[in-house]
Design a protein around this motif. Sequence first.
Motif, PDB file in Angstrom:
ATOM      1  N   UNK A   1       0.861  -1.184   0.000  1.00 19.43           N
ATOM      2  CA  UNK A   1       0.000   0.000   0.000  1.00 19.43           C
ATOM      3  C   UNK A   1       0.895   1.231   0.000  1.00 19.43           C
ATOM      4  N   UNK A   2       0.553   2.167  -0.851  1.00 15.90           N
ATOM      5  CA  UNK A   2       1.339   3.399  -0.964  1.00 15.90           C
ATOM      6  C   UNK A   2       0.529   4.573  -0.454  1.00 15.90           C
ATOM      7  N   UNK A   3       1.257   5.477   0.176  1.00 14.24           N
ATOM      8  CA  UNK A   3       0.637   6.707   0.677  1.00 14.24           C
ATOM      9  C   UNK A   3       1.648   7.821   0.484  1.00 14.24           C
ATOM     10  N   UNK A   4       1.429   8.622  -0.526  1.00 16.16           N
ATOM     11  CA  UNK A   4       2.397   9.689  -0.817  1.00 16.16           C
ATOM     12  C   UNK A   4       3.693   9.095  -1.308  1.00 16.16           C
ATOM     13  N   UNK A   5       4.812   9.524  -0.702  1.00 15.87           N
ATOM     14  CA  UNK A   5       6.132   9.032  -1.093  1.00 15.87           C
ATOM     15  C   UNK A   5       6.540   7.760  -0.362  1.00 15.87           C
ATOM     16  N   UNK A   6       5.778   7.363   0.623  1.00 15.47           N
ATOM     17  CA  UNK A   6       6.155   6.172   1.384  1.00 15.47           C
ATOM     18  C   UNK A   6       5.209   5.025   1.033  1.00 15.47           C
ATOM     19  N   UNK A   7       5.678   3.826   1.328  1.00 16.74           N
ATOM     20  CA  UNK A   7       4.829   2.660   1.096  1.00 16.74           C
ATOM     21  C   UNK A   7       5.127   1.609   2.154  1.00 16.74           C
ATOM     22  N   UNK A   8       4.168   0.726   2.344  1.00 22.10           N
ATOM     23  CA  UNK A   8       4.315  -0.396   3.266  1.00 22.10           C
ATOM     24  C   UNK A   8       4.010  -1.680   2.517  1.00 22.10           C
TER      25      UNK A   8
ATOM     26  N   UNK B   1      -0.447 -18.797  11.247  1.00 23.79           N
ATOM     27  CA  UNK B   1      -0.251 -17.683  10.325  1.00 23.79           C
ATOM     28  C   UNK B   1       0.807 -16.744  10.903  1.00 23.79           C
ATOM     29  N   UNK B   2       1.767 -16.401  10.070  1.00 22.47           N
ATOM     30  CA  UNK B   2       2.786 -15.444  10.460  1.00 22.47           C
ATOM     31  C   UNK B   2       2.614 -14.167   9.670  1.00 22.47           C
ATOM     32  N   UNK B   3       2.968 -13.052  10.298  1.00 19.41           N
ATOM     33  CA  UNK B   3       2.795 -11.745   9.657  1.00 19.41           C
ATOM     34  C   UNK B   3       4.093 -10.952   9.703  1.00 19.41           C
ATOM     35  N   UNK B   4       4.307 -10.171   8.656  1.00 19.41           N
ATOM     36  CA  UNK B   4       5.479  -9.313   8.604  1.00 19.41           C
ATOM     37  C   UNK B   4       5.166  -8.050   7.815  1.00 19.41           C
ATOM     38  N   UNK B   5       5.939  -7.011   8.083  1.00 21.52           N
ATOM     39  CA  UNK B   5       5.703  -5.736   7.419  1.00 21.52           C
ATOM     40  C   UNK B   5       7.050  -5.053   7.179  1.00 21.52           C
ATOM     41  N   UNK B   6       7.132  -4.321   6.083  1.00 21.79           N
ATOM     42  CA  UNK B   6       8.315  -3.504   5.785  1.00 21.79           C
ATOM     43  C   UNK B   6       7.834  -2.142   5.306  1.00 21.79           C
ATOM     44  N   UNK B   7       8.576  -1.097   5.694  1.00 21.26           N
ATOM     45  CA  UNK B   7       8.246   0.271   5.283  1.00 21.26           C
ATOM     46  C   UNK B   7       9.326   0.810   4.372  1.00 21.26           C
ATOM     47  N   UNK B   8       8.909   1.541   3.369  1.00 16.99           N
ATOM     48  CA  UNK B   8       9.855   2.247   2.503  1.00 16.99           C
ATOM     49  C   UNK B   8       9.870   3.707   2.927  1.00 16.99           C
ATOM     50  N   UNK B   9      11.037   4.154   3.258  1.00 15.07           N
ATOM     51  CA  UNK B   9      11.218   5.559   3.611  1.00 15.07           C
ATOM     52  C   UNK B   9      11.079   6.399   2.341  1.00 15.07           C
ATOM     53  N   UNK B  10      10.512   7.600   2.434  1.00 11.62           N
ATOM     54  CA  UNK B  10      10.354   8.446   1.230  1.00 11.62           C
ATOM     55  C   UNK B  10      11.663   8.701   0.483  1.00 11.62           C
ATOM     56  N   UNK B  11      12.786   8.705   1.181  1.00 13.53           N
ATOM     57  CA  UNK B  11      14.063   8.975   0.530  1.00 13.53           C
ATOM     58  C   UNK B  11      14.656   7.737  -0.149  1.00 13.53           C
ATOM     59  N   UNK B  12      14.125   6.540   0.128  1.00 15.02           N
ATOM     60  CA  UNK B  12      14.649   5.304  -0.471  1.00 15.02           C
ATOM     61  C   UNK B  12      14.276   5.216  -1.944  1.00 15.02           C
ATOM     62  N   UNK B  13      15.123   4.545  -2.711  1.00  9.96           N
ATOM     63  CA  UNK B  13      14.834   4.302  -4.126  1.00  9.96           C
ATOM     64  C   UNK B  13      13.657   3.341  -4.252  1.00  9.96           C
ATOM     65  N   UNK B  14      12.954   3.399  -5.353  1.00 12.90           N
ATOM     66  CA  UNK B  14      11.815   2.520  -5.605  1.00 12.90           C
ATOM     67  C   UNK B  14      12.338   1.125  -5.955  1.00 12.90           C
TER      68      UNK B  14
ATOM     69  N   UNK C   1      12.625  -5.423  -2.482  1.00 20.07           N
ATOM     70  CA  UNK C   1      13.284  -5.344  -1.173  1.00 20.07           C
ATOM     71  C   UNK C   1      12.235  -5.352  -0.071  1.00 20.07           C
ATOM     72  N   UNK C   2      11.182  -4.579  -0.225  1.00 23.49           N
ATOM     73  CA  UNK C   2      10.108  -4.580   0.760  1.00 23.49           C
ATOM     74  C   UNK C   2       9.445  -5.944   0.869  1.00 23.49           C
ATOM     75  N   UNK C   3       9.265  -6.611  -0.280  1.00 19.11           N
ATOM     76  CA  UNK C   3       8.664  -7.943  -0.270  1.00 19.11           C
ATOM     77  C   UNK C   3       9.553  -8.933   0.468  1.00 19.11           C
ATOM     78  N   UNK C   4      10.850  -8.888   0.177  1.00 12.59           N
ATOM     79  CA  UNK C   4      11.786  -9.811   0.833  1.00 12.59           C
ATOM     80  C   UNK C   4      11.799  -9.601   2.346  1.00 12.59           C
ATOM     81  N   UNK C   5      11.843  -8.346   2.761  1.00  9.72           N
ATOM     82  CA  UNK C   5      11.850  -8.066   4.199  1.00  9.72           C
ATOM     83  C   UNK C   5      10.542  -8.484   4.870  1.00  9.72           C
ATOM     84  N   UNK C   6       9.414  -8.149   4.259  1.00 13.29           N
ATOM     85  CA  UNK C   6       8.117  -8.484   4.845  1.00 13.29           C
ATOM     86  C   UNK C   6       7.934  -9.999   4.936  1.00 13.29           C
ATOM     87  N   UNK C   7       8.299 -10.713   3.868  1.00 10.49           N
ATOM     88  CA  UNK C   7       8.152 -12.179   3.884  1.00 10.49           C
ATOM     89  C   UNK C   7       9.098 -12.803   4.896  1.00 10.49           C
TER      90      UNK C   7
END
Length: 163
Positions: A87-94, A110-123, A127-133
């Motif tokens: 999900x994206x919100x402005x320049x950041x995404x989760x 069931x296991x859960x994980x989440x990763x956040x992309x900082x607005x300054x990070x490259x698209x 990477x977010x998928x790997x971290x969240x999984x």
Amino acid sequence: MRARIGDRLVVESANADTHRRTGVVTEVQGPRGEPPYRVCWLGPEGGRRALVYPGPDAHIEHTAHARGVDGMQTMKRWNVDVVVAEESEGDSSRTWAEVGLVAEDGTALRGHGMARKHPADLESPEIGEELAVSRALSDLSRQLRQVAADDINDNTGSPWRPT
């Protein structure tokens, strides 16, 4: 590493482009079951024989026959489902990940994980998928360890002490 005739030598893949190789040990040339081994490869290389000095990516699967045991070998397959959403919100995404395991007895974890992309990070969504999984799998692992600890306690009457 020690093997007997009839054991399986499994060489794991070093990269995602190749598959693991499995062969049956037909001769043990080292002392006390140590390498090298004569192996008859299974699968796509079926029937090809080779002298193998296994590396760190290899392990031995001992068979009941090779151990001299009259018994049956059992195998189970556990499948883990992975769902990833972003999900994206402005320049950041989760990125959210959920992994699920359902055992034969109906136990569902069931296991859960989440990763956040900082607005300054490259698209770079992967990477977010790997971290969240990885975080979701870690959560699932913790839960499965707890189920095993509870089973040990129920079957032995004493709590599990991790080593």
